[in-house]
Design a protein around this motif. Sequence first.
Motif: not given
Length: 381
Positions: A184-185, A180-181, A124-126, A129-130, A132, A122
């Motif tokens: 992970f989301n 990515v979004w 990665l997306s936090r 700042r890759v 999304v 996680l």
Amino acid sequence: MNCRLQGCLRRVALAGALAVSSAGCWDLRTLDQRAFALLMAIDRQEGQWQLTAQIAVPGGQDRGGGAEGTPAAIELVSGRGNSLREALDDLRSRLHRELDTSHMDTVVIGEAAAREGLDRLLFLSRSLRVPVVASVAVSRGPAAEVTRARSPALNLPALFTARAFTGSFTRHPGVIPVPVWMLFNRLLPSPFQDPYAPGLVSREGQIDFAGVALFSGPRMVGWLDGHDAATLGVIRARRVVGSVSADVPAQDGQPGGRTVLRVVTGRIRYSADLRDGRPVLRLNASFHGDLDEAPPGLLRDAQGQARVEQALARESEARLESLLHRLQEIGSDPIGFGEDFRVRWPDSPFVRDKASWQAAYRQAEVEARVDISITSSGHRE
């Protein structure tokens, strides 16, 4: 100079210092001071994390990315640590410029890291700042090998994956884009649809696509290869591309042989229903297209065309059912039957939690229904 003037000068100097320290551009990094990472690999090796970044070197000589002597070059930089943050700090210490991930196109997760769990990534997306919209892939083996692989068509290997995943180079259903979004989301937090990601591999030093990585919850549990990966891509996109083929048996003196239908239009739908108190996984598809290959004399009349359509439909149904059985065997639901079932029967004990659906999913019946229509058979003797 009197005391009053000295006091004024001190106040002016203090105000100037505060203005400079609070200005928005005090930490400005110009383009030549940034190291733009286009692709990043994440590996888990010997209990440590390893990050490998593919850095663009505009106008430089080749350092492993393209053909020898080409101007579009890359620089590979790695960092290791007991945590992803430590690995990132180690990587940054090896750069003479500031790492910039704002233009990253692809993140490659090593197979060992994927099997350990996406919930460990996680970061990665936090913090990293890759973007999304960057694509995520899983490598067969260490991800660092993918960063070292050359592209068969482009000087920058990262552009090869980026253009394929965005559909600008290929629209083959086996190349499944997962940004990515989405990973992970949307997929990772869902208890009733498992994550999935396209596979990458280095074959004889060349980067290539390699099926689909399947997950059960956050952990990778298996792979889909070849036709199964393409079939999953068709189901997830809910549109049909490519072709279907089948062997038509000879019957009542009529010839048989291999036939291939090039799909022009098509739709595919999935649903999870109840029958006799048990879940049933259903796929319903309709294909319309032109017959590209067929033995001579097979389409002399309407009965011949019906035989071809039936054979193609049976072969397609068998292929879809084979994929579903394979997914049940692995224990992964990337299609989202669980989410569909939860919407239809939210109070069912089968969707009480992840474990309940996993057990029901493995034992569910499977049904595939395909309708095929030949819109053009062309001219044949």
